[in-house]
Design a protein around this motif. Structure first.
Motif, PDB file in Angstrom:
ATOM      1  N   ILE A  42       0.841  -1.200   0.000  1.00  0.00           N
ATOM      2  CA  ILE A  42       0.000   0.000   0.000  1.00  0.00           C
ATOM      3  C   ILE A  42       0.879   1.253   0.000  1.00  0.00           C
ATOM      4  N   GLY A  43       1.935   1.239   0.785  1.00  0.00           N
ATOM      5  CA  GLY A  43       2.856   2.380   0.808  1.00  0.00           C
ATOM      6  C   GLY A  43       3.531   2.606  -0.531  1.00  0.00           C
ATOM      7  N   CYS A  44       3.935   1.525  -1.193  1.00  0.00           N
ATOM      8  CA  CYS A  44       4.563   1.649  -2.516  1.00  0.00           C
ATOM      9  C   CYS A  44       3.583   2.199  -3.548  1.00  0.00           C
ATOM     10  N   VAL A  45       2.338   1.734  -3.498  1.00  0.00           N
ATOM     11  CA  VAL A  45       1.325   2.229  -4.442  1.00  0.00           C
ATOM     12  C   VAL A  45       1.073   3.717  -4.217  1.00  0.00           C
ATOM     13  N   ILE A  46       0.965   4.134  -2.956  1.00  0.00           N
ATOM     14  CA  ILE A  46       0.726   5.551  -2.654  1.00  0.00           C
ATOM     15  C   ILE A  46       1.912   6.402  -3.093  1.00  0.00           C
ATOM     16  N   ALA A  47       3.136   5.959  -2.786  1.00  0.00           N
ATOM     17  CA  ALA A  47       4.324   6.719  -3.193  1.00  0.00           C
ATOM     18  C   ALA A  47       4.429   6.801  -4.714  1.00  0.00           C
ATOM     19  N   GLY A  48       4.154   5.701  -5.410  1.00  0.00           N
ATOM     20  CA  GLY A  48       4.191   5.720  -6.870  1.00  0.00           C
ATOM     21  C   GLY A  48       3.131   6.631  -7.459  1.00  0.00           C
ATOM     22  N   PHE A  49       1.934   6.610  -6.880  1.00  0.00           N
ATOM     23  CA  PHE A  49       0.855   7.480  -7.350  1.00  0.00           C
ATOM     24  C   PHE A  49       1.227   8.950  -7.158  1.00  0.00           C
ATOM     25  N   LEU A  50       1.786   9.280  -5.985  1.00  0.00           N
ATOM     26  CA  LEU A  50       2.186  10.661  -5.737  1.00  0.00           C
ATOM     27  C   LEU A  50       3.284  11.111  -6.690  1.00  0.00           C
ATOM     28  N   LEU A  51       4.272  10.266  -6.933  1.00  0.00           N
ATOM     29  CA  LEU A  51       5.331  10.635  -7.876  1.00  0.00           C
ATOM     30  C   LEU A  51       4.787  10.817  -9.283  1.00  0.00           C
ATOM     31  N   MET A  52       3.835   9.994  -9.674  1.00  0.00           N
ATOM     32  CA  MET A  52       3.245  10.131 -11.000  1.00  0.00           C
ATOM     33  C   MET A  52       2.469  11.442 -11.106  1.00  0.00           C
ATOM     34  N   VAL A  53       1.698  11.772 -10.081  1.00  0.00           N
ATOM     35  CA  VAL A  53       0.943  13.020 -10.101  1.00  0.00           C
ATOM     36  C   VAL A  53       1.896  14.216 -10.152  1.00  0.00           C
ATOM     37  N   ILE A  54       2.976  14.155  -9.395  1.00  0.00           N
ATOM     38  CA  ILE A  54       3.936  15.269  -9.358  1.00  0.00           C
ATOM     39  C   ILE A  54       4.607  15.459 -10.713  1.00  0.00           C
ATOM     40  N   ASN A  55       5.015  14.382 -11.351  1.00  0.00           N
ATOM     41  CA  ASN A  55       5.794  14.489 -12.585  1.00  0.00           C
ATOM     42  C   ASN A  55       4.952  14.514 -13.854  1.00  0.00           C
ATOM     43  N   VAL A  56       3.858  13.782 -13.906  1.00  0.00           N
ATOM     44  CA  VAL A  56       3.066  13.693 -15.132  1.00  0.00           C
ATOM     45  C   VAL A  56       1.988  14.771 -15.182  1.00  0.00           C
ATOM     46  N   PHE A  57       1.401  15.067 -14.043  1.00  0.00           N
ATOM     47  CA  PHE A  57       0.327  16.061 -13.984  1.00  0.00           C
ATOM     48  C   PHE A  57       0.720  17.194 -13.035  1.00  0.00           C
ATOM     49  N   PRO A  58       1.687  18.025 -13.413  1.00  0.00           N
ATOM     50  CA  PRO A  58       2.126  19.086 -12.480  1.00  0.00           C
ATOM     51  C   PRO A  58       1.028  20.102 -12.168  1.00  0.00           C
ATOM     52  N   TRP A  59       0.098  20.332 -13.097  1.00  0.00           N
ATOM     53  CA  TRP A  59      -0.994  21.273 -12.840  1.00  0.00           C
ATOM     54  C   TRP A  59      -1.908  20.738 -11.735  1.00  0.00           C
ATOM     55  N   LEU A  60      -2.153  19.412 -11.730  1.00  0.00           N
ATOM     56  CA  LEU A  60      -2.958  18.812 -10.683  1.00  0.00           C
ATOM     57  C   LEU A  60      -2.240  18.887  -9.343  1.00  0.00           C
ATOM     58  N   TRP A  61      -0.923  18.705  -9.383  1.00  0.00           N
ATOM     59  CA  TRP A  61      -0.133  18.778  -8.159  1.00  0.00           C
ATOM     60  C   TRP A  61      -0.198  20.179  -7.556  1.00  0.00           C
ATOM     61  N   ARG A  62      -0.133  21.235  -8.398  1.00  0.00           N
ATOM     62  CA  ARG A  62      -0.228  22.609  -7.898  1.00  0.00           C
ATOM     63  C   ARG A  62      -1.586  22.861  -7.233  1.00  0.00           C
ATOM     64  N   ILE A  63      -2.632  22.310  -7.824  1.00  0.00           N
ATOM     65  CA  ILE A  63      -3.971  22.462  -7.225  1.00  0.00           C
ATOM     66  C   ILE A  63      -4.018  21.780  -5.855  1.00  0.00           C
TER      67      ILE A  63
END
Length: 165
Positions: free
Chosen positions: A115-136
């Motif tokens: 679960i921790g790996c999935v959450i960390a991977g999801f957060l890294l994907m949001v940060i790098n692939v969807f930076p506009w979503l991360w800013r929101i």
């Protein structure tokens, strides 16, 4: 069993995992080192969460190393007492012999690691692939919200686990 010095364990535990390695818990020490390195690596991506996680990991591993050192000292003393003072008991197989102190093994469930790996991977994907979503999400203080939810969930877990109030 080789006697380990508690003061040396304390000073070595200032570097995450090194105190555990000194005590002979090499796998656990390596896990703490990897966890600390990952927290340091992820600090630039989430500066509101990973410094807190690093501090929590550091304090936990420091006190855990000291607890393990104290347990090892008690275990060695009990072993020496039973080896060098056998006249305290009538026979080693008698019912009066107290058992050797055993260290409680609390293993981390692979489910929680997953679960921790999935959450960390999801957060890294949001940060790098969807930076506009991360800013929101950052504007909404999502780090504080996630930390608060994690603390509330952990508190409920502790309350459910310990029903004696």
């Amino acid at each position: 069993m080789i006697k380990k010095k508690r003061w040396l364990t304390f000073f070595l535990a200032w570097i995450p995992g090194l105190g555990h390695m000194y005590l002979g818990f090499k796998k656990l020490g390596l896990e703490y080192m990897i966890g600390a390195i990952l927290c340091i690596i992820f600090i630039p991506s989430m500066p509101s969460i990973f410094p807190f996680a690093l501090a929590a990991l550091w304090f936990y591993q420091l006190f855990d190393a000291l607890q393990k050192a104290a347990w090892m000292k008690l275990s060695v003393e009990e072993h020496e007492r039973m080896m060098f003072h056998p006249d305290a008991y009538s026979a080693p197989w008698s019912m009066g012999v107290p058992p050797m102190p055993s260290y409680p093994q609390e293993e981390v469930s692979p489910v929680w690691v997953g679960i921790g790996c999935v959450i960390a991977g999801f957060l890294l994907m949001v940060i790098n692939v969807f930076p506009w979503l991360w800013r929101i999400l950052v504007d909404m203080n999502i780090g504080t919200i996630l930390l608060a939810l994690a603390l509330i969930g952990y508190g409920f877990r502790l309350l459910r686990k310990n029903t004696k109030v």
